[in-house]
Design an enzyme around this catalytic site. Structure first.
Site, mmCIF file in Angstrom:
data_model
loop_
_atom_site.group_PDB
_atom_site.id
_atom_site.type_symbol
_atom_site.label_atom_id
_atom_site.label_comp_id
_atom_site.label_asym_id
_atom_site.label_seq_id
_atom_site.Cartn_x
_atom_site.Cartn_y
_atom_site.Cartn_z
ATOM 1 N N ARG A 71 0.818 -1.217 0.000
ATOM 2 C CA ARG A 71 0.000 0.000 0.000
ATOM 3 C C ARG A 71 0.852 1.267 0.000
ATOM 4 O O ARG A 71 0.500 2.280 0.610
ATOM 5 C CB ARG A 71 -0.989 -0.007 1.183
ATOM 6 N N GLU A 72 1.973 1.244 -0.728
ATOM 7 C CA GLU A 72 2.864 2.404 -0.779
ATOM 8 C C GLU A 72 2.155 3.610 -1.392
ATOM 9 O O GLU A 72 2.398 4.752 -1.016
ATOM 10 C CB GLU A 72 4.117 2.097 -1.633
ATOM 11 N N LYS A 130 -1.087 4.312 -1.289
ATOM 12 C CA LYS A 130 -2.010 4.868 -0.294
ATOM 13 C C LYS A 130 -1.240 5.722 0.706
ATOM 14 O O LYS A 130 -1.637 6.836 1.047
ATOM 15 C CB LYS A 130 -2.700 3.706 0.420
ATOM 16 N N LYS A 152 -20.797 4.062 -6.716
ATOM 17 C CA LYS A 152 -20.168 2.792 -7.083
ATOM 18 C C LYS A 152 -19.969 2.639 -8.579
ATOM 19 O O LYS A 152 -20.822 3.014 -9.382
ATOM 20 C CB LYS A 152 -21.043 1.641 -6.580
ATOM 21 N N ASP A 180 -29.451 -5.435 9.450
ATOM 22 C CA ASP A 180 -29.066 -4.409 8.471
ATOM 23 C C ASP A 180 -28.822 -5.002 7.092
ATOM 24 O O ASP A 180 -28.133 -6.006 6.967
ATOM 25 C CB ASP A 180 -27.749 -3.743 8.910
ATOM 26 N N GLU A 211 -26.936 -3.027 -3.725
ATOM 27 C CA GLU A 211 -25.785 -2.866 -4.612
ATOM 28 C C GLU A 211 -25.391 -4.160 -5.320
ATOM 29 O O GLU A 211 -24.612 -4.121 -6.256
ATOM 30 C CB GLU A 211 -24.601 -2.260 -3.864
ATOM 31 N N HIS A 262 -32.371 -1.941 8.080
ATOM 32 C CA HIS A 262 -31.872 -0.620 7.697
ATOM 33 C C HIS A 262 -31.150 -0.711 6.368
ATOM 34 O O HIS A 262 -30.415 -1.645 6.099
ATOM 35 C CB HIS A 262 -30.908 -0.092 8.772
ATOM 36 N N HIS A 285 -23.687 12.130 7.457
ATOM 37 C CA HIS A 285 -22.402 12.212 6.754
ATOM 38 C C HIS A 285 -21.729 13.549 6.959
ATOM 39 O O HIS A 285 -20.606 13.760 6.532
ATOM 40 C CB HIS A 285 -22.607 11.936 5.261
ATOM 41 N N CYS A 321 -28.323 7.119 9.232
ATOM 42 C CA CYS A 321 -27.433 5.951 9.210
ATOM 43 C C CYS A 321 -26.738 5.839 10.567
ATOM 44 O O CYS A 321 -27.030 6.628 11.478
ATOM 45 C CB CYS A 321 -26.416 6.075 8.070
HETATM 46 N N1 GLN Z 1 -25.979 -0.760 12.247
HETATM 47 C C1 GLN Z 1 -24.961 -0.208 11.425
HETATM 48 C C2 GLN Z 1 -24.446 1.077 12.053
HETATM 49 O O1 GLN Z 1 -25.196 1.720 12.712
HETATM 50 C C3 GLN Z 1 -25.473 0.090 10.040
HETATM 51 C C4 GLN Z 1 -24.392 0.613 9.153
HETATM 52 C C5 GLN Z 1 -24.770 0.800 7.702
HETATM 53 O O2 GLN Z 1 -25.901 0.990 7.372
HETATM 54 N N2 GLN Z 1 -23.836 0.794 6.826
HETATM 55 O O3 GLN Z 1 -23.315 1.441 11.871
HETATM 56 ZN ZN ZN Z 2 -26.795 3.068 6.750
#
Ligand code: GLN
Ligand code: ZN
Length: 774
Positions: free
Chosen positions: A18-19, A21, A114, A604, A610, A646, A699, A731
């Protein structure tokens, strides 16, 4: 001699240790200057090329290397720099290039997503506020460098115009002709310069050709390639596709290009059938993608040779290139650096370097002077040994999968029945508040795990630390006033690896890194054997958390499709079978939690979507077995046990129907950034189960105000009846800082309470019922 040629489509960028990175991160941190950064990355690039020469690859790709991402490179090369990163002069300085990828103090980063159905993320080019101009002929520069330093005639790689356009954003369908009229002259210029330099072949990647395209789109593609050919008639184009079979075979193979690259691994045998049935144009080269560029298993070379033999009935030897099915970007570099893996497993693995060796061995098989049959037998033996190993022959697992019946995909009571039973049992207020599972993985949490893994800490010490974190956060959640609590996932390094470590059939490489985005690399678990439950995975932490509070405690599992899609999966079974094995193991965990009175369980599935195949016609089959896997894992939940799930997507159009089939009592989804789209979703109206529409974006470090959250709840309440609505962030909170997490959750709970009060509902008492209001 009319020998076959060997070719490669792209080599991993990250460096054996991983040089690459490390150089990137040191440069970003200001620890090395631009010159040292370029020297360090050049060393990686040149060593990548040298390796491919040594491994006997005849046609070596250049310009597959990048400082960050190949889509970003293409955008930068064409001057597509959004205004917020400043204006551009003659070139694009590194700082400007990286700010598009990562943002800077004044401008947010470009979005990423992605790359087709892989776990590699590319930066989405923004076409709305830019003008096209050729800043630099990057493929030419890469070709020159390889030639100058190593004397090789590289094959420059470039993302094809149609794929580039389709993966960009900031335009409407009707603008495509005008965008192409600006873009194509730049590609023509690039190609002319390559031709003038004496470049033989250019690899033009058009993976978009494996997706469902309309007739009009094919006409556009036809015209694009006619223009490119016209501009540089002596430059040979290898039109490269991958990840699935092409659609419209006849149209694609008659495009004015000199070579067509096809995937013979992920094509459900379609590409081979096309060639057998319809032949292949005599004036073109076929790039035969025979070695799996997306998985890590040794190839059965005898079987591969059979395919090549079939192809050779239709294509002349001198017109055949043997190559990986796609760029090797998606696999780790070499098994040489894996001292810890079990020998039987290790012998059956092939990472990038070993795959190139396989390609070379296949070529040698057609060279009368070479004898590679020993190598072929060795591959066969190695694969057989793993197939015969106890790990792949767990008869209990095999018969459990065989005995699955439709009954196992159904909960005993319908959702309607469960809903009433659960309302009475849980006595939750309207608009119940909860979180998605994880709380901040602080430096201390990560340090504690390192100390435990390195042996510096005993298990007892580590356990004590985890328990203290759980206790601290139970108390925080109670003070904030959340209705449904979680333990916080402090014991988990990663939501798949954590489960893999406790189930049978998983192995973990020491160095099996692959690039996920930018400098971020992931080390996917390897599912090599039968997956079975061996010990409770989440019980200790959930029970401990539950013992500290009288509030409902939600258990937290990762779902079968997510475990599958974020791992390298054995290829001797179908993905469906492996997914069922995982589901059966999770089912035991669900049952254990339930027996121990953990009766809210979240499973989850952030990666379910994806894994969707690239062609729409194959969606149904995939969705059928992934949904069945989820049901298999959760269907023994009693009526009072509330199953949550989720997913973190924002684009829910056409997907709620699938979600509904999971029959989870509640789903939480990521909508805070895109609730507008959801408003339009007709499917939402048909959705009858509980739904937590993320009320703020996790985020970003920004703390949302009470008012804005309340507005969001108010909007949601216009969309859905109140008994369906849950309030949660969009999330997990593991990447956030503690202060901002607490502040945001406080505001979220305040907003929910305010909203309840405002609409005249204060039934937060334990014995209140959740009646309908009008
Ligand atoms: N339960 C996981 C969390 O709270 C769900 C993460 C995810 O959706 N990628 O981190
Ligand atoms: Zn999530």
């Amino acid at each position: 001699m009319n020998a076959l040629q060997t070719s490669n489509l792209g080599y991993p960028r990250i460096g054996e240790n991983r040089e690459w990175k490390k150089a990137l991160e040191q440069y970003w941190a200001g620890k090395i200057n631009e010159e040292s950064f370029e020297q360090a990355t050049d060393r990686v690039l040149l060593s990548n090329l040298k390796k491919q020469i040594a491994l006997g690859i005849d046609i070596i790709p250049v310009n597959d290397f990048s400082y960050y991402d190949h889509m970003l490179d293409t955008a930068a090369m064409f001057g597509l720099v959004p205004n917020r990163y400043g204006s551009i002069n003659k070139d694009i300085p590194l700082a400007q290039y990286f700010s598009m990828a990562r943002g800077n103090s004044t401008a947010v980063a470009s979005e990423m997503t992605k790359w087709f159905n892989t776990n590699y993320h590319y930066i989405i080019p923004e076409l709305n506020e830019t003008t096209f101009q050729l800043i630099e002929n990057k493929p030419l520069k890469a070709y020159r460098k390889a030639k100058e330093k190593l004397g090789i005639e590289g094959k420059p790689v470039i993302v094809g115009p149609y794929t580039f356009l389709k993966l960009s954003k900031g335009y409407e369908e009707k603008q495509i002709p005008s965008l192409l009229s600006q873009l194509i002259p730049l590609y023509q210029q690039v190609f002319k310069e390559l031709q003038a330099e004496g470049v033989q072949w250019v690899q033009v990647d058009e993976p978009i050709l494996v997706t469902s395209l309309s007739k009009d789109e094919f006409e556009t593609i036809q015209s694009i390639y006619a223009q490119l050919h016209e501009a540089a008639p002596n430059l040979k184009i290898m039109l490269q596709t991958y990840f699935d079979s092409i659609t419209e075979y006849q149209t694609v193979v008659s495009l004015p290009v000199q070579g067509i690259g096809l995937d013979f691994v992920h094509d459900r045998n379609q590409n081979l059938q096309y060639i057998q049935k319809l032949g292949f144009p005599e004036d073109k080269v076929l790039g035969l993608g025979i070695i799996d560029g997306r998985n890590i298993w040794k190839a059965d070379l005898n079987k591969k040779k059979e395919i090549i033999d079939l192809v050779l009935e239709k294509v002349n030897t001198e017109r055949l290139w043997i190559q990986p099915s796609c760029s090797l970007l998606h696999v780790p570099i070499t098994i040489k650096n894996e001292p810890k893996l079990d020998k039987t497993l290790k012998n059956a693995l092939a990472f990038a370097d070993e795959k190139l060796q396989e390609i070379h061995m296949l070529k040698n098989r057609y060279d009368l002077n070479q004898n590679s049959s020993d190598a072929f037998s060795k591959s066969e033996k190695d694969i057989n040994n793993l197939n015969m190993s106890a790990a792949r022959n767990n008869s209990i697992v095999h018969s459990a999968v065989k005995n699955i019946s439709n009954q196992d995909f159904r909960r005993k009571q319908s959702f309607k029945e469960r809903k009433e039973i659960q309302q009475a049992y849980w006595q939750l207020p309207d608009y119940p508040t909860t979180t998605i599972g994880s709380f901040p993985q602080t430096a201390e949490v990560r340090k504690a795990r390192r100390q435990f893994k390195s042996g510096e800490w005993t298990f007892e010490q580590y356990k004590e630390f985890i328990e203290s974190e759980i206790a601290r956060w139970i108390s925080i959640q109670e003070k904030i006033g959340l209705d449904v609590l979680v333990h916080g996932e402090f014991e988990r390094n990663d939501m798949v690896e954590y489960f893999g470590e406790k189930l049978t059939g998983f192995a973990f490489s020491s160095n099996g890194w692959v690039q996920s985005y930018g400098s971020r690399c992931v080390k996917p678990p390897i599912i090599y054997g039968d997956v079975a439950f061996s010990e409770p995975m989440t019980l200790t932490e959930s029970l401990y958390a539950k013992s500290l509070t009288s509030k409902p405690m939600k258990g937290m599992l990762t779902g079968p499709a997510t475990i599958l899609n974020w791992s390298f999966v054995r290829d001797d079974l179908t993905r469906k079978e492996v997914c069922f094995q995982i589901a059966l193991a999770l089912k035991e965990e669900v049952e254990i939690l339930q027996r121990n009175d953990i009766k809210m369980i979240q499973v989850d599935e952030p990666a379910l979507r994806e894994g969707l195949p690239l062609k729409k016609e194959n969606w149904h089959e995939y969705l059928e077995w992934t949904v069945q896997s989820f049901l298999l894992a959760t269907s023994s939940a009693e009526a009072t046990t509330q199953i949550h799930t989720h997913m973190c997507y924002c684009d829910f159009n056409h997907f709620l129907e699938v979600i509904s089939k999971l029959d989870a009592d509640i789903i939480s989804i990521e909508t805070s950034r895109s609730h507008g789209e959801l408003l339009e979703s007709a499917q939402l109206k048909a959705y009858d189960k509980g739904i937590g529409l993320g009320v703020y974006d996790i985020h970003s470090p920004r703390v949302p105000s009470v008012e804005e959250i309340e507005n969001m709840i108010s909007e949601y309440s216009k969309l859905l009846p109140k008994e369906q609505i849950w309030i949660n962030p969009d999330c997990g909170l593991k990447t956030r800082k503690e202060e901002e997490t607490i502040a945001s959750l406080q505001n979220m709970v305040k907003a929910a309470k305010k909203f309840r009060n405002e609409i005249g509902h204060t039934n937060t008492d334990a014995d209140a019922t959740t009646e309908e209001i009008c």
